[in-house]
Design a protein around this motif. Structure first.
Motif, short mmCIF file in Angstrom:
data_model
loop_
_atom_site.label_atom_id
_atom_site.label_comp_id
_atom_site.label_asym_id
_atom_site.label_seq_id
_atom_site.Cartn_x
_atom_site.Cartn_y
_atom_site.Cartn_z
N TYR A 1 52.58 36.52 33.39
CA TYR A 1 53.94 36.65 33.90
C TYR A 1 54.92 36.75 32.72
O TYR A 1 54.85 35.96 31.78
CB TYR A 1 54.33 35.46 34.77
CG TYR A 1 53.68 35.44 36.13
CD1 TYR A 1 53.60 36.59 36.91
CD2 TYR A 1 53.16 34.26 36.66
CE1 TYR A 1 53.01 36.56 38.17
CE2 TYR A 1 52.58 34.21 37.92
CZ TYR A 1 52.51 35.38 38.67
OH TYR A 1 51.93 35.35 39.91
N GLN A 2 55.85 37.69 32.82
CA GLN A 2 56.84 37.86 31.77
C GLN A 2 58.08 37.02 32.04
O GLN A 2 58.41 36.73 33.19
CB GLN A 2 57.23 39.35 31.65
CG GLN A 2 56.09 40.23 31.18
CD GLN A 2 56.53 41.66 30.91
OE1 GLN A 2 57.71 41.94 30.73
NE2 GLN A 2 55.58 42.57 30.87
N THR A 3 58.74 36.64 30.97
CA THR A 3 59.98 35.86 31.08
C THR A 3 61.18 36.78 30.90
O THR A 3 61.06 37.92 30.45
CB THR A 3 60.02 34.76 30.01
OG1 THR A 3 60.06 35.36 28.72
CG2 THR A 3 58.79 33.86 30.11
N LYS A 4 62.34 36.24 31.25
CA LYS A 4 63.56 37.04 31.18
C LYS A 4 63.96 37.37 29.74
O LYS A 4 64.71 38.33 29.52
CB LYS A 4 64.70 36.29 31.88
CG LYS A 4 64.53 36.21 33.39
CD LYS A 4 65.61 35.38 34.06
CE LYS A 4 65.37 33.90 33.87
NZ LYS A 4 66.28 33.05 34.67
N GLY B 1 61.80 38.31 27.40
CA GLY B 1 60.85 39.23 26.80
C GLY B 1 59.58 38.62 26.27
O GLY B 1 58.87 39.24 25.46
N GLN B 2 59.22 37.43 26.72
CA GLN B 2 57.94 36.83 26.37
C GLN B 2 57.04 36.84 27.60
O GLN B 2 57.43 37.34 28.66
CB GLN B 2 58.15 35.40 25.85
CG GLN B 2 59.01 35.31 24.61
CD GLN B 2 59.09 33.90 24.06
OE1 GLN B 2 58.22 33.45 23.32
NE2 GLN B 2 60.15 33.19 24.42
N ARG B 3 55.84 36.30 27.47
CA ARG B 3 54.95 36.20 28.62
C ARG B 3 54.13 34.92 28.51
O ARG B 3 53.94 34.38 27.41
CB ARG B 3 54.03 37.41 28.72
CG ARG B 3 52.98 37.51 27.64
CD ARG B 3 52.15 38.76 27.80
NE ARG B 3 51.32 38.98 26.62
CZ ARG B 3 50.78 40.14 26.27
NH1 ARG B 3 50.99 41.21 27.03
NH2 ARG B 3 50.05 40.26 25.19
N ILE B 4 53.65 34.46 29.65
CA ILE B 4 52.83 33.24 29.68
C ILE B 4 51.43 33.58 29.16
O ILE B 4 50.83 34.59 29.55
CB ILE B 4 52.77 32.67 31.10
CG1 ILE B 4 54.18 32.32 31.59
CG2 ILE B 4 51.88 31.43 31.14
CD1 ILE B 4 54.24 31.83 33.02
N LYS B 5 50.92 32.72 28.31
CA LYS B 5 49.57 32.91 27.77
C LYS B 5 48.53 32.76 28.88
O LYS B 5 48.69 31.94 29.79
CB LYS B 5 49.28 31.87 26.69
CG LYS B 5 50.20 31.90 25.49
CD LYS B 5 49.90 30.72 24.57
CE LYS B 5 50.86 30.66 23.41
NZ LYS B 5 50.64 29.45 22.57
N LYS B 6 47.46 33.52 28.78
CA LYS B 6 46.33 33.35 29.68
C LYS B 6 45.45 32.21 29.17
O LYS B 6 45.51 31.81 28.02
CB LYS B 6 45.53 34.65 29.79
CG LYS B 6 46.32 35.78 30.46
CD LYS B 6 45.49 37.04 30.57
CE LYS B 6 46.32 38.16 31.22
NZ LYS B 6 45.57 39.43 31.32
N ASN B 7 44.63 31.69 30.08
CA ASN B 7 43.71 30.59 29.76
C ASN B 7 44.44 29.32 29.33
O ASN B 7 43.91 28.52 28.56
CB ASN B 7 42.72 30.99 28.65
CG ASN B 7 41.71 32.01 29.10
OD1 ASN B 7 42.06 33.17 29.31
ND2 ASN B 7 40.47 31.60 29.25
N LEU C 1 54.12 30.13 26.00
CA LEU C 1 54.61 31.50 25.92
C LEU C 1 54.15 32.18 24.63
O LEU C 1 53.87 31.53 23.63
CB LEU C 1 56.14 31.53 25.97
CG LEU C 1 56.79 31.01 27.25
CD1 LEU C 1 58.30 31.14 27.16
CD2 LEU C 1 56.25 31.72 28.49
N GLU C 2 54.07 33.49 24.69
CA GLU C 2 53.76 34.31 23.52
C GLU C 2 54.60 35.57 23.56
O GLU C 2 55.09 35.97 24.62
CB GLU C 2 52.28 34.69 23.49
CG GLU C 2 51.83 35.52 24.68
CD GLU C 2 50.34 35.77 24.71
OE1 GLU C 2 49.62 35.24 23.85
OE2 GLU C 2 49.88 36.50 25.61
N LYS C 3 54.76 36.20 22.41
CA LYS C 3 55.52 37.43 22.34
C LYS C 3 54.73 38.57 22.95
O LYS C 3 53.50 38.60 22.87
CB LYS C 3 55.90 37.77 20.90
CG LYS C 3 56.86 36.77 20.26
CD LYS C 3 57.21 37.16 18.84
CE LYS C 3 58.19 36.16 18.23
NZ LYS C 3 58.52 36.53 16.82
N LEU C 4 55.42 39.52 23.56
CA LEU C 4 54.75 40.70 24.13
C LEU C 4 54.20 41.59 23.02
O LEU C 4 54.77 41.65 21.93
CB LEU C 4 55.74 41.49 24.98
CG LEU C 4 56.16 40.82 26.30
CD1 LEU C 4 57.28 41.60 26.94
CD2 LEU C 4 54.97 40.76 27.24
#
Length: 264
Positions: free
Chosen positions: A20-23, A25-31, A261-264
């Motif tokens: 899932y992306q954040t507002k 411009g990051q996204r939630i890490k998998k695992n 979170l991590e950067k796209l």
């Protein structure tokens, strides 16, 4: 994006919140964080899958009765946290059994039960304590390739609100949060049909009774809106609730974003 379903043999409504992306411009890490239904029927292959997936923390939102009836099955080495949102399950079987006569006469009984439950999810001291402990576990999950799982019985209401809180804190947009919440209807549909087929429905008032069971076994925007409205009325906003009732600090929010979170 579509929710990331995990391919378990005996698991219901198991999903990784990663992707899932954040507002900003990051996204939630998998695992890193998983939401699910009961772990009581997991197969040996399921346990091996979760072990390989990195599961290290398990947060159980169920009541003591639910926990006793279907204890979690977990891989070795998983830290287990029992954090009941309600002293007993207000969203499913216990309420249904107590109010069976009402459920055969009032076509809105199931809906009304769920509305009450979602008010209590916000207001009850046990719920506030459970979700605060949930965030404590999330904050402890700071090592790479390790995951925390949080669940109730079906993974839709108590778990659904936990996901709403976490996704909001991480900065995911409201539309995505609502879609993730409502996705339980899709993932639970086969399980719900099987469960209903096992039940001996009353010959009289069967249509009313079945309608109420479906209200208990699904999620609706009106349920989520009830919780959000209570937060708005009592605490100013969801953010105000998280800050003043769950005691999330600015530093903890920053730490959660750093962990998940991590950067796209």
């Amino acid at each position: 994006m579509e929710p990331l379903s995990l391919p378990l043999e005996q698991g219901v409504n198991f999903r990784d919140l990663g992707g899932y992306q954040t507002k900003d411009g990051q996204r939630i890490k998998k695992n890193k964080v998983i939401r699910s239904g009961s772990l009581g029927n997991l197969s040996p292959n399921d346990l091996a899958f979760l072990d390989d997936y990195g599961l290290r923390y398990d947060v159980d939102f169920r009541s003591s009765t639910e926990q006793k009836d279907a204890p979690d099955r977990l891989p070795n080495g998983v830290n287990y946290y029992f954090t009941p949102v309600f002293p007993e399950d207000e969203t499913k079987s216990s309420a249904k059994d107590r109010r069976k006569k009402i459920f055969m006469s009032d076509p809105e009984a199931g809906f009304k039960n769920m509305i009450r439950a979602y008010k209590d999810i916000v207001l009850q001291a046990s719920a506030k304590k459970a979700y605060r402990e949930f965030f404590d576990v999330l904050l402890a999950n700071d090592k790479d390739k390790e995951a925390v799982l949080f669940h109730c019985s079906a993974g839709k209401d108590r778990t659904g609100m936990g996901a709403v809180y976490l996704l909001s804190v991480l900065g995911v947009d409201e539309k995505t949060i609502r879609n993730d919440y409502l996705a339980s209807n899709k993932f639970l549909a086969p399980w719900t049909e099987r469960e209903l087929s096992k039940r001996k429905l009353p010959l009289e008032h069967q249509e009313v009774f079945l309608s109420n069971l479906k209200a208990l076994g699904s999620v609706r925007e009106s349920y989520l809106n009830t919780a959000l409205t209570v937060m708005q009325r009592e605490y100013g906003s969801l953010e105000g609730y998280l800050k003043h009732e769950l005691y999330l600090t600015k530093q903890q929010v920053k730490d959660l974003k750093q962990i998940y979170l991590e950067k796209l």
